[in-house]
Design a protein around this motif. Sequence first.
Motif: not given
Length: 119
Positions: A2-3, A23-27, A76-77
């Motif tokens: 996760v970034q 803001a996050a990456s990943g599902r 994703n925030t």
Amino acid sequence: QVQLVESGGGLVQAGGSLRLSCAASGRTFRTYTMGWFRQAPGKEREFATFISWTGSTYYADSVKGRFTISRDNAKNTVYLQMTSLKPEDTAVYYCAAAYSSSILTPDYWGQGTQVTVSS
């Protein structure tokens, strides 16, 4: 993996407001507990607040009643709305994500965003 990327920091006068975003990456964002920490100059990083995957929140006494954490799983925030800011709120603010661990020992950190409150 996760970034986390924070934004929204800046310079504000005492009594003012700022909203930080992370803001996050990943599902799998919706399954993470998300938190905010801060580190003032010359001090250790300290916990400020978290929001669980169910939406439950918790605040450190130092920010309770002034800061509000929220999340938008569709984006994703996670957000940190800060009001009634004080000079002692000046710090680098870090976003954190925890999946299997406690939010106090998160799995991932953002790079931080500077918040400066002038008197």
